[in-house]
Design a protein around this motif. Structure first.
Motif, PDB file in Angstrom:
ATOM      1  N   TRP A  82      46.376  60.998  54.474  1.00  0.00           N
ATOM      2  CA  TRP A  82      47.366  61.313  55.509  1.00  0.00           C
ATOM      3  C   TRP A  82      47.534  60.186  56.518  1.00  0.00           C
ATOM      4  O   TRP A  82      48.531  60.169  57.248  1.00  0.00           O
ATOM      5  CB  TRP A  82      46.971  62.591  56.258  1.00  0.00           C
ATOM      6  N   ASP A  83      46.575  59.264  56.585  1.00  0.00           N
ATOM      7  CA  ASP A  83      46.635  58.226  57.618  1.00  0.00           C
ATOM      8  C   ASP A  83      46.614  56.806  57.066  1.00  0.00           C
ATOM      9  O   ASP A  83      46.531  55.842  57.831  1.00  0.00           O
ATOM     10  CB  ASP A  83      45.495  58.403  58.627  1.00  0.00           C
ATOM     11  N   THR A  88      41.327  56.649  51.972  1.00  0.00           N
ATOM     12  CA  THR A  88      40.457  57.767  51.612  1.00  0.00           C
ATOM     13  C   THR A  88      41.240  59.062  51.690  1.00  0.00           C
ATOM     14  O   THR A  88      41.944  59.319  52.671  1.00  0.00           O
ATOM     15  CB  THR A  88      39.243  57.845  52.552  1.00  0.00           C
ATOM     16  N   ASP A  89      41.121  59.891  50.661  1.00  0.00           N
ATOM     17  CA  ASP A  89      41.798  61.187  50.661  1.00  0.00           C
ATOM     18  C   ASP A  89      40.971  62.213  51.428  1.00  0.00           C
ATOM     19  O   ASP A  89      39.735  62.228  51.353  1.00  0.00           O
ATOM     20  CB  ASP A  89      42.027  61.677  49.235  1.00  0.00           C
ATOM     21  N   THR A  90      41.675  63.067  52.149  1.00  0.00           N
ATOM     22  CA  THR A  90      41.040  64.165  52.870  1.00  0.00           C
ATOM     23  C   THR A  90      41.810  65.446  52.589  1.00  0.00           C
ATOM     24  O   THR A  90      42.574  65.522  51.638  1.00  0.00           O
ATOM     25  CB  THR A  90      40.949  63.855  54.376  1.00  0.00           C
ATOM     26  N   TYR A  91      41.653  66.448  53.425  1.00  0.00           N
ATOM     27  CA  TYR A  91      41.970  67.811  53.063  1.00  0.00           C
ATOM     28  C   TYR A  91      43.228  68.312  53.769  1.00  0.00           C
ATOM     29  O   TYR A  91      43.593  67.844  54.842  1.00  0.00           O
ATOM     30  CB  TYR A  91      40.788  68.728  53.414  1.00  0.00           C
ATOM     31  N   GLY A  92      43.831  69.302  53.176  1.00  0.00           N
ATOM     32  CA  GLY A  92      44.976  69.955  53.787  1.00  0.00           C
ATOM     33  C   GLY A  92      45.118  71.368  53.279  1.00  0.00           C
ATOM     34  O   GLY A  92      44.614  71.714  52.197  1.00  0.00           O
ATOM     35  N   ILE A  93      45.795  72.191  54.051  1.00  0.00           N
ATOM     36  CA  ILE A  93      46.104  73.572  53.669  1.00  0.00           C
ATOM     37  C   ILE A  93      47.524  73.870  54.118  1.00  0.00           C
ATOM     38  O   ILE A  93      47.938  73.490  55.227  1.00  0.00           O
ATOM     39  CB  ILE A  93      45.121  74.573  54.307  1.00  0.00           C
ATOM     40  N   THR A 132      43.788  67.298  57.941  1.00  0.00           N
ATOM     41  CA  THR A 132      42.724  66.623  58.679  1.00  0.00           C
ATOM     42  C   THR A 132      42.510  65.230  58.101  1.00  0.00           C
ATOM     43  O   THR A 132      42.556  65.034  56.883  1.00  0.00           O
ATOM     44  CB  THR A 132      41.407  67.411  58.653  1.00  0.00           C
ATOM     45  N   ASP A 133      42.298  64.254  58.992  1.00  0.00           N
ATOM     46  CA  ASP A 133      42.014  62.881  58.580  1.00  0.00           C
ATOM     47  C   ASP A 133      40.519  62.627  58.457  1.00  0.00           C
ATOM     48  O   ASP A 133      40.103  61.538  58.068  1.00  0.00           O
ATOM     49  CB  ASP A 133      42.572  61.882  59.613  1.00  0.00           C
ATOM     50  N   ASP A 186      43.884  67.875  62.279  1.00  0.00           N
ATOM     51  CA  ASP A 186      44.325  66.838  63.206  1.00  0.00           C
ATOM     52  C   ASP A 186      45.841  66.864  63.367  1.00  0.00           C
ATOM     53  O   ASP A 186      46.369  66.415  64.381  1.00  0.00           O
ATOM     54  CB  ASP A 186      43.912  65.462  62.690  1.00  0.00           C
ATOM     55  N   THR A 187      46.549  67.350  62.335  1.00  0.00           N
ATOM     56  CA  THR A 187      48.010  67.368  62.339  1.00  0.00           C
ATOM     57  C   THR A 187      48.489  68.735  61.860  1.00  0.00           C
ATOM     58  O   THR A 187      48.011  69.234  60.833  1.00  0.00           O
ATOM     59  CB  THR A 187      48.573  66.276  61.409  1.00  0.00           C
ATOM     60  N   VAL A 188      49.410  69.324  62.597  1.00  0.00           N
ATOM     61  CA  VAL A 188      49.997  70.611  62.220  1.00  0.00           C
ATOM     62  C   VAL A 188      51.514  70.492  62.357  1.00  0.00           C
ATOM     63  O   VAL A 188      52.014  70.033  63.390  1.00  0.00           O
ATOM     64  CB  VAL A 188      49.480  71.764  63.098  1.00  0.00           C
TER      65      VAL A 188
END
Length: 559
Positions: A31-32, A36-41, A54-55, A68-70
């Motif tokens: 996302w940033d 590195t890949d991170t998580y989302g829902i 989230t980053d 971190d981002t919505v």
């Protein structure tokens, strides 16, 4: 302390890079742009859908990563997808929309609310399973389709425009789900297939986008194919995508189990991630009678504190009934109306009487910035047993005030309570603490629960340990649990029974904010402790004001 890795459990159906769980879709991406890949829902129950990203990735002690981002994007009913659509190294949202004819691909180039930057049609009316990947190694992700069969068919396109497939081939067969990723760090995404026909599940990865057999085969995850969900990503930033499974826990969070190699084995690391509702909590023993003689200057001080900090929940100890009524009126007059409940602990308290007003009760109060659906009072008997009733007898002087309130945006019911335990009687306070554990501990297992108050015991007391988790045997986080355990600049912290002093000029912690462990996340730096200062010519209280910022997990809907 390193994060304890839970042994691999089970996995279940997904589209590539996304996994559906009731009203949640699990996603992963960079996302940033840090590699590195991170998580989302994605919450698909809202319209437009709500994306939580989230980053952060932390393999030290982490109970729950929070977004971190919505933002909102895509109409409910569409299938969320993720990709780097414009070759800027950042993954952003898209949706695959079945229209009854050619499916519509609607892609957005930023992780923010808004309309699509690119829209095109690709596929057939019968297509239901989108794939996304950089099929031609040019830096941007483009569409693909998976059509189940014997064998399965993959249709990949190298541009985000309408048209026909650039690559069509068959690969894999049987019961399972398609995936895509760069398995060998060559800069090109290729297809894969997870066979769920047997347990443990078999991951079959291919390094070229054409018909043939798997280049890499391994097992990862076992159990029921309907309980946990697949994901793929570059979790360690080494350029290769590897597997993950996400387990939906009972009360909301998803437990991610990540593996950093495409081989059989257990998880390399794990973390929880879930959408949350941030809540601000405030607790204060205001010594309304003894130091403030039932007068209102202390209420003015509380109103100013509320206006400055805007808490969602307030717990107050040693407040006179007349002070509570005045506080409710003054908050409403200040434009910050709160609903609440006052539970008397003692009747006829001379320090609370201010003639000609003859109100004379003192007790505990709980106020919330939400709709109250239930009020409950509890009394401690003279032998320190907790009973659900709101009327004390003459020998009793300790109580608990509780409300159940629905907190937006999910109108989630939360029980919030305020209590003040025996003073100058350690054995009495210990017995009452164990009663709190006996009565409220089971509730904290099944619902969001907030318990605040002056317990008149320090954290090292064995009775307090019956409430604490994980540094005790209880079901509650305590919000100041990290204060004395953080080491170095890397933020490595382990929850402990401790915290800063809560008495003015003292060195003891006796005031607490407890939260049910399965429903809340406690930020490491989420507590601020404030001296109330003077009210007229005397200290406002002999206790400090405790502010806690916490995160309430948003619930998933029932299956």
């Amino acid at each position: 302390m390193l994060f304890t890795v839970v042994p691999m459990a089970v996995v279940s159906p997904v589209a590539p890079a996304v996994a559906q769980s009731q009203d949640r879709v699990i996603i992963s991406g960079d996302w940033d742009g840090d590699g590195t890949d991170t998580y989302g829902i994605v919450d698909t129950s809202t319209n437009p859908m709500t994306w939580y990203l989230t980053d952060r990735y932390d393999n030290f002690w982490v109970d729950n990563l929070v977004p971190d981002t919505v933002f909102t994007y895509g109409a409910s009913g569409a299938t969320p997808i993720v990709g780097d659509w414009n070759n800027d190294d950042i993954d952003t949202p898209g949706v695959f929309v079945r229209t009854g004819g050619t499916p519509s691909w609607q892609l957005r180039n930023s992780n923010s609310s808004g309309s699509a930057n690119v829209t095109f049609g690709y596929g057939a009316a019968s297509d239901t399973q989108p794939l996304v990947g950089d099929w031609d190694k040019d830096g941007d992700d483009t569409p693909g389709l998976f059509r189940p069969g014997s064998p399965n068919t993959y249709l990949l396109r190298n541009n985000n425009t309408a048209g026909s497939a650039d690559l069509t081939f068959t690969y894999s067969s049987g019961t399972g789900k398609p995936i895509a990723g760069d398995w060998n760090n060559d800069g090109r995404d290729t297809i894969g297939f997870i066979s769920t026909a047997t347990s443990p599940f078999t991951w079959q990865l291919r390094n070229t986008n054409n018909a043939g057999s798997a280049n890499v085969t391994f097992t990862y995850g076992s159990g029921s194919a309907s309980s946990v969900f697949f994901a793929t990503g570059d979790w360690d930033g080494n350029g290769s995508d590897t597997p993950a499974v996400a387990l939906p826990l009972t009360n909301g969070p998803f437990q991610w189990h990540l593996r950093n190699s495409n081989t059989s084995g257990v998880a390399t690391s794990g973390v929880r991630f879930n959408p949350v509702t941030p809540l601000k909590l405030m607790h204060f023993n205001l010594s309304g009678g003894i130091l403030n003689n039932g007068t209102y200057p202390i209420i003015g001080r509380i109103v100013r504190e509320v206006q400055a900090r805007r808490p969602d929940v307030i717990s107050l100890n040693e407040i006179c009934d007349r002070q509570y009524a005045h506080l409710v009126d003054q908050l409403a007059a200040a434009g910050y109306a709160m609903q609440g409940y006052f539970q008397e602990s003692r009747t006829f308290v001379p320090d609370c009487i201010v003639f000609p007003d003859t109100r004379n009760e003192a007790g505990n109060a709980i106020l919330v910035r939400a709709e109250v659906t239930q009020q409950k009072g509890y009394m401690f008997t003279s032998d320190h047993k907790l009973e659900e009733r709101d009327q004390p007898v003459i020998t009793e002087e300790r109580s608990v005030a509780c409300v159940v309130a629905n907190f937006p945006p999910a109108n989630q019911p939360v029980k919030a309570c305020s209590t003040h335990l025996a003073d100058g009687d350690a054995s009495g306070a210990q017995a009452e603490t164990r009663e709190l554990t006996r009565v409220f501990g089971p509730e904290a297992n099944s619902r969001p629960f907030i318990l605040m108050g002056d317990l008149n015991l320090t954290p090292d007391d064995a009775a307090i340990g019956t409430l604490y988790y994980p540094a005790g045997s209880g079901n509650f986080w305590e919000t100041d649990t990290y204060w004395s355990s953080c080491i170095g600049e890397d933020g490595m912290c382990e929850p402990v029974r401790g915290g800063r002093p809560t008495r003015v000029g003292g060195n003891r912690k006796i005031d607490y904010t407890f939260l049910s462990r399965d429903h809340f996340s406690v930020p490491i730096d989420g507590v601020d402790i404030v001296d109330a200062g003077n009210c007229d010519t005397h200290p406002c209280s002999d206790h400090l004001i405790i502010h806690s910022s916490v995160d309430l997990y948003l619930p998933r809907k029932a299956p």
